[in-house]
Design a protein around this motif. Structure first.
Motif, PDB file in Angstrom:
ATOM      1  N   ILE A  62      -7.509   6.242   3.578  1.00 48.94           N
ATOM      2  CA  ILE A  62      -6.591   6.871   4.525  1.00 48.94           C
ATOM      3  C   ILE A  62      -7.224   8.195   4.929  1.00 48.94           C
ATOM      4  O   ILE A  62      -7.259   9.148   4.145  1.00 48.94           O
TER       5      ILE A  62
ATOM      6  N   ARG B 101       7.913   1.740   2.342  1.00 45.81           N
ATOM      7  CA  ARG B 101       7.161   2.711   1.538  1.00 45.81           C
ATOM      8  C   ARG B 101       7.943   3.090   0.284  1.00 45.81           C
ATOM      9  O   ARG B 101       7.390   3.177  -0.806  1.00 45.81           O
TER      10      ARG B 101
ATOM     11  N   MET C 155       1.858   2.711   2.715  1.00 46.63           N
ATOM     12  CA  MET C 155       1.408   3.513   3.844  1.00 46.63           C
ATOM     13  C   MET C 155       2.588   3.970   4.694  1.00 46.63           C
ATOM     14  O   MET C 155       3.615   3.286   4.784  1.00 46.63           O
TER      15      MET C 155
ATOM     16  N   THR D  56       0.815  -1.223   0.000  1.00 45.29           N
ATOM     17  CA  THR D  56       0.000   0.000   0.000  1.00 45.29           C
ATOM     18  C   THR D  56       0.845   1.268   0.000  1.00 45.29           C
ATOM     19  O   THR D  56       0.358   2.333  -0.366  1.00 45.29           O
TER      20      THR D  56
ATOM     21  N   GLU E 246      -0.035   5.931   9.377  1.00 39.32           N
ATOM     22  CA  GLU E 246      -1.238   5.480   8.678  1.00 39.32           C
ATOM     23  C   GLU E 246      -1.540   4.025   8.990  1.00 39.32           C
ATOM     24  O   GLU E 246      -2.700   3.632   9.115  1.00 39.32           O
TER      25      GLU E 246
END
Length: 419
Positions: A269, A343, A247, A245, A251
């Protein structure tokens, strides 16, 4: 009407002074040591006078800082407000009061003072102020340690392990000082709009030169395989969700099952007012891939909470995701692994798969496409085609064959002469 004129101070120094008004309302301030510097101050003073209809006020430092703190509480997020106030308190309490006690108002600040603060900050002679809340918590924990011996449970380890955090360092990095100068510049710009200041003293102060991050620190496919192989099942689902994702840590910590819509195939989100938390950037939607859907469906069947997706053992927010990831990375023999590296891996591998930077920016929640440009360098296919055009410059034969060709060929005449 404001005017400038020469004035000799008690110390004997000759300066240029700006005067405005008459009688009790007259304002006087040192505008500079040269006529050119004083004229620039006068021009800005007159602009402020025309804009606000009154001369800039001479409020004391504490009053202005209190007004700006109230402005931050209303217009900035809690984290931003906390960082800004910490920088400004360091500047006011640890620099102005300790090294420039004669400065009582913002109007007395000059670029030379900001330059002095910058140099003192980088050499460690100014240490930032400690957070009062941090000091209070540390005192309570140390008193608790003296009155009772903690057990070696995970709860006590998490509670008292906080005492081993990194302390405030005397010297800071150039990047940190540049950030503090940016905070001060924002503060002074606000003061100008409130008619407290009429020249931003940070404008002419140069920032430290720092190297820009050329490539994102992402994990390769092999490293990701090693990482997930060293995970427990619950850890694997957590870190795989972050990877698939993109994130941020906050988050993932605040993600609830209400944010996961399996029917629409998306993750929302969004802000969590009950925890006084907002995403770093605007709220966004992340599509759920088939692989991620399978991971989340499995995790939902084994969920510990109907609220949070990734709670701790007590069903509360898990704030120890990073230590868990580092422990897994050590088991896997990886040099470094952070939540932000996962990320970065999300963005880097998308780019290597040919996804456009604009789509990556939308998925990662970047406000500015320039932030996403860091992933542009990981896809080198177009550059590889360009470099391939240099192939005709290199010979096709092997090094041994080139060595033979470089030797002069013998002729019958040479053989006869040799015999």
């Amino acid at each position: 009407m404001a005017t400038i004129h020469k004035r000799r101070l008690r110390s004997g120094e000759l300066v240029w002074e700006l005067t405005h008004g008459t009688g009790k309302d007259r304002q006087r301030l040192v505008a500079g040591k040269t006529r050119e510097e004083a004229q620039a101050v006068l021009n800005q003073f007159n602009r402020q006078l025309a804009l606000h209809g009154d001369a800039p006020s001479g409020d004391d430092l504490d009053n202005v800082l209190g007004r700006y703190t109230a402005f931050l509480k209303t217009n900035r997020r809690y984290g931003t407000q906390r960082r800004y106030v910490r920088v400004l308190q360091t500047f006011h309490d640890c620099y102005l009061r300790a090294h420039q006690p004669q400065i009582k108002t913002l109007r007395q600040l000059r670029p030379v003072h900001i330059e002095d603060y910058k140099n003192r900050r980088i050499d460690g002679s100014i240490v930032e102020v400690a957070d009062p809340e941090v000091g209070r918590r540390e005192t309570e924990l140390r008193q608790s340690l003296q009155t009772s011996s903690p057990t070696h449970t995970w709860r006590d380890n998490a509670r008292f392990g906080w005492l081993g955090r990194k302390k405030l360092r005397p010297a800071v990095s150039p990047r940190t000082v540049n950030y503090e100068l940016q905070v001060l510049s924002t503060y002074f710009r606000w003061a100008i709009t409130r008619n407290v200041l009429f020249i931003n003293p940070t404008t002419t102060v140069e920032r430290f030169r720092v190297s820009k991050q050329a490539l994102p620190k992402f994990l390769t496919s092999e490293q990701l395989k090693k990482l997930f192989a060293a995970c427990s099942e619950r850890e694997r689902r957590l870190f795989m969700t972050i990877l698939l994702t993109g994130m941020r840590r906050g988050e993932a910590v605040h993600l609830t099952w209400a944010d996961v819509n399996f029917e629409l195939g998306v993750i929302f989100i969004q802000a969590k007012p009950e925890w006084d938390w907002k995403p770093k950037t605007d709220e966004r939607i992340i599509p759920i891939s088939p692989t991620l859907s399978e991971v989340l469906q499995q995790h939902h069947a084994l969920r510990r909470s109907d609220g949070l997706v990734f709670p701790n053992k007590e069903g509360n927010r898990d704030i120890h995701i990073l230590p868990k990831l580092k422990k897994v990375a050590r088991r896997a023999g990886l040099p470094h692994a952070t939540v932000h590296a996962l990320r970065h891996s999300f963005g880097a591998h998308l780019r290597m798969a040919g996804v456009s930077l604009a789509d990556i920016a939308d998925l990662m929640g970047h406000k500015d496409l320039a932030t996403t440009q860091i992933y542009a360098k990981v896809q080198q296919e177009h550059l590889r085609k360009e470099v391939a055009k240099l192939a005709p410059l290199a010979p096709d034969n092997t090094p041994e064959e080139r060595t033979v060709r470089l030797l002069p060929e013998s002729t019958p005449k040479d053989k006869d002469q040799g015999s």
